[in-house]
Scaffold this motif. Structure first.
Motif, mmCIF file in Angstrom:
data_model
loop_
_atom_site.group_PDB
_atom_site.id
_atom_site.type_symbol
_atom_site.label_atom_id
_atom_site.label_comp_id
_atom_site.label_asym_id
_atom_site.label_seq_id
_atom_site.Cartn_x
_atom_site.Cartn_y
_atom_site.Cartn_z
ATOM 1 N N VAL A 13 0.852 -1.189 0.000
ATOM 2 C CA VAL A 13 0.000 0.000 0.000
ATOM 3 C C VAL A 13 0.884 1.234 0.000
ATOM 4 O O VAL A 13 1.886 1.293 0.710
ATOM 5 N N LEU A 14 0.519 2.197 -0.817
ATOM 6 C CA LEU A 14 1.179 3.487 -0.839
ATOM 7 C C LEU A 14 0.356 4.408 0.049
ATOM 8 O O LEU A 14 -0.846 4.586 -0.189
ATOM 9 N N CYS A 15 0.975 4.963 1.080
ATOM 10 C CA CYS A 15 0.291 5.841 2.029
ATOM 11 C C CYS A 15 0.761 7.274 1.803
ATOM 12 O O CYS A 15 1.961 7.547 1.843
ATOM 13 N N VAL A 16 -0.175 8.177 1.584
ATOM 14 C CA VAL A 16 0.134 9.584 1.339
ATOM 15 C C VAL A 16 -0.432 10.390 2.502
ATOM 16 O O VAL A 16 -1.642 10.439 2.699
ATOM 17 N N GLY A 17 0.477 10.995 3.273
ATOM 18 C CA GLY A 17 0.056 11.744 4.449
ATOM 19 C C GLY A 17 0.835 13.031 4.596
ATOM 20 O O GLY A 17 1.213 13.650 3.598
ATOM 21 N N HIS A 18 1.095 13.415 5.835
ATOM 22 C CA HIS A 18 1.649 14.736 6.138
ATOM 23 C C HIS A 18 2.827 14.653 7.101
ATOM 24 O O HIS A 18 2.918 13.737 7.914
ATOM 25 N N GLN A 19 3.684 15.654 7.008
ATOM 26 C CA GLN A 19 4.779 15.792 7.958
ATOM 27 C C GLN A 19 4.296 16.659 9.119
ATOM 28 O O GLN A 19 3.462 17.525 8.913
ATOM 29 N N LEU B 170 7.818 2.683 13.207
ATOM 30 C CA LEU B 170 7.709 1.396 12.529
ATOM 31 C C LEU B 170 9.066 0.718 12.374
ATOM 32 O O LEU B 170 9.156 -0.508 12.329
ATOM 33 N N LEU B 171 10.125 1.535 12.317
ATOM 34 C CA LEU B 171 11.480 0.990 12.197
ATOM 35 C C LEU B 171 12.112 0.677 13.546
ATOM 36 O O LEU B 171 13.181 0.084 13.596
ATOM 37 N N GLY B 172 11.497 1.106 14.626
ATOM 38 C CA GLY B 172 12.019 0.766 15.938
ATOM 39 C C GLY B 172 12.556 1.926 16.733
ATOM 40 O O GLY B 172 13.232 1.732 17.739
ATOM 41 N N GLY B 173 12.292 3.143 16.307
ATOM 42 C CA GLY B 173 12.705 4.293 17.102
ATOM 43 C C GLY B 173 13.683 5.178 16.367
ATOM 44 O O GLY B 173 13.876 5.064 15.167
ATOM 45 N N GLY B 174 14.288 6.058 17.090
ATOM 46 C CA GLY B 174 15.171 7.036 16.470
ATOM 47 C C GLY B 174 14.367 8.203 15.952
ATOM 48 O O GLY B 174 13.206 8.394 16.305
ATOM 49 N N ARG B 175 14.994 8.983 15.109
ATOM 50 C CA ARG B 175 14.335 10.171 14.585
ATOM 51 C C ARG B 175 14.615 10.271 13.096
ATOM 52 O O ARG B 175 15.770 10.321 12.689
ATOM 53 N N CYS B 176 13.577 10.294 12.290
ATOM 54 C CA CYS B 176 13.712 10.447 10.844
ATOM 55 C C CYS B 176 13.396 11.889 10.478
ATOM 56 O O CYS B 176 12.268 12.331 10.669
ATOM 57 N N GLU B 177 14.386 12.588 9.991
ATOM 58 C CA GLU B 177 14.184 13.944 9.477
ATOM 59 C C GLU B 177 13.912 13.804 7.984
ATOM 60 O O GLU B 177 14.836 13.660 7.194
ATOM 61 N N ILE B 178 12.654 13.822 7.621
ATOM 62 C CA ILE B 178 12.266 13.545 6.247
ATOM 63 C C ILE B 178 11.575 14.777 5.675
ATOM 64 O O ILE B 178 10.639 15.293 6.266
ATOM 65 N N PRO B 179 12.022 15.235 4.499
ATOM 66 C CA PRO B 179 11.403 16.428 3.915
ATOM 67 C C PRO B 179 10.033 16.121 3.316
ATOM 68 O O PRO B 179 9.738 14.965 2.991
ATOM 69 N N PRO B 180 9.213 17.139 3.143
ATOM 70 C CA PRO B 180 7.952 16.934 2.428
ATOM 71 C C PRO B 180 8.245 16.379 1.031
ATOM 72 O O PRO B 180 9.249 16.705 0.412
ATOM 73 N N GLY B 181 7.376 15.514 0.563
ATOM 74 C CA GLY B 181 7.526 14.959 -0.774
ATOM 75 C C GLY B 181 8.384 13.710 -0.850
ATOM 76 O O GLY B 181 8.558 13.144 -1.922
ATOM 77 N N PHE B 182 8.918 13.252 0.269
ATOM 78 C CA PHE B 182 9.751 12.056 0.233
ATOM 79 C C PHE B 182 8.894 10.814 0.013
ATOM 80 O O PHE B 182 7.678 10.824 0.177
ATOM 81 N N CYS B 183 9.555 9.752 -0.356
ATOM 82 C CA CYS B 183 8.889 8.457 -0.460
ATOM 83 C C CYS B 183 9.839 7.433 0.154
ATOM 84 O O CYS B 183 11.033 7.437 -0.153
ATOM 85 N N ALA B 184 9.325 6.601 1.037
ATOM 86 C CA ALA B 184 10.126 5.563 1.680
ATOM 87 C C ALA B 184 9.415 4.233 1.544
ATOM 88 O O ALA B 184 8.194 4.169 1.594
ATOM 89 N N ALA B 185 10.199 3.188 1.373
ATOM 90 C CA ALA B 185 9.630 1.836 1.308
ATOM 91 C C ALA B 185 10.046 1.083 2.558
ATOM 92 O O ALA B 185 11.234 1.006 2.882
ATOM 93 N N LEU B 186 9.063 0.553 3.248
ATOM 94 C CA LEU B 186 9.301 -0.276 4.429
ATOM 95 C C LEU B 186 8.767 -1.667 4.163
ATOM 96 O O LEU B 186 7.762 -1.830 3.476
ATOM 97 N N ARG B 187 9.434 -2.640 4.725
ATOM 98 C CA ARG B 187 8.996 -4.027 4.619
ATOM 99 C C ARG B 187 8.899 -4.604 6.021
ATOM 100 O O ARG B 187 9.691 -4.258 6.902
#
Length: 139
Positions: free
Chosen positions: A83-89, A99-116
Motif C-alpha cells: 500500500v502506498l500511504c500519502v500523508g503529512h509531515q 515502525l522501524l524501531g525508534g530514532g528520529r527520521c528527518e524527512i522532507p515533504p515529498g519524500f517516499c520511503a519503502a518499508l517491509r
C-alpha cells in the motif's frame, strides 16, 4: 492549509516519482491518502500511474495527527501486501521512525520511503528498503 493544491513543480515531482516507482516496484494493492487536497492530488497521480484508480481510498488514518499504531492496525485488518500511504509531515516521519524501531527520521515533504515487514506487522519490526528525495523528480 487543507485546500492548498499541489504546485506545478509538486505535480511534476509526483508524476516523475510515479514513473520511476512503476518501473522499479511491484504492483500496488492500494493507495491511501488523507482528506486534504494535496494528498488527494498526489495519491490520484500515483494511482493513475500504477493503474489502480479503483483502489484509491481516502482514510482518516492518514489525516494530520496520524499515529503509527492506528496505521498498523488498519493495515493488519486488510488483506493487502503493498500500500502506498500519502500523508503529512511531521506525522509520516514519526510513523516511519516508530515502525522501524525508534530514532528520529528527518524527512522532507515529498519524500517516499519503502518499508517491509519480514515477519509480522508490528511496531519496530519494519525494515527500511529505500528513500527518495523529491528533488530527483520534476522541475
Amino acid at each position: 492549509d487543507e485546500l492548498r493544491p499541489l504546485t506545478p513543480r509538486g505535480t511534476a515531482q509526483v508524476e516523475g516519482l510515479g514513473r520511476w516507482l512503476r518501473e522499479r516496484v511491484a504492483p500496488l494493492d492500494a493507495v491511501w491518502h488523507s482528506p486534504l487536497t494535496r494528498t488527494r492530488q498526489t495519491a490520484t497521480l500515483m494511482a493513475r500511474e500504477f493503474g489502480v484508480l479503483d483502489r484509491l481510498t481516502e482514510t482518516p488514518v492518514m489525516a494530520p495527527g496520524m499515529a503509527a499504531e492506528r496505521l498498523l492496525a488498519e493495515l493488519a485488518a486488510r488483506p493487502i501486501e503493498r500500500v502506498l500511504c500519502v500523508g503529512h509531515q511531521p506525522d509520516i516521519g514519526q510513523a516511519v521512525s516508530a515502525l522501524l524501531g525508534g530514532g528520529r527520521c528527518e524527512i522532507p515533504p515529498g519524500f517516499c520511503a519503502a518499508l517491509r515487514f519480514p515477519t509480522r506487522l508490528q511496531m519496530g519490526s519494519g525494515q527500511l528498503l529505500w528513500v527518495t528525495d523529491p528533488n530527483w523528480f520534476g522541475a
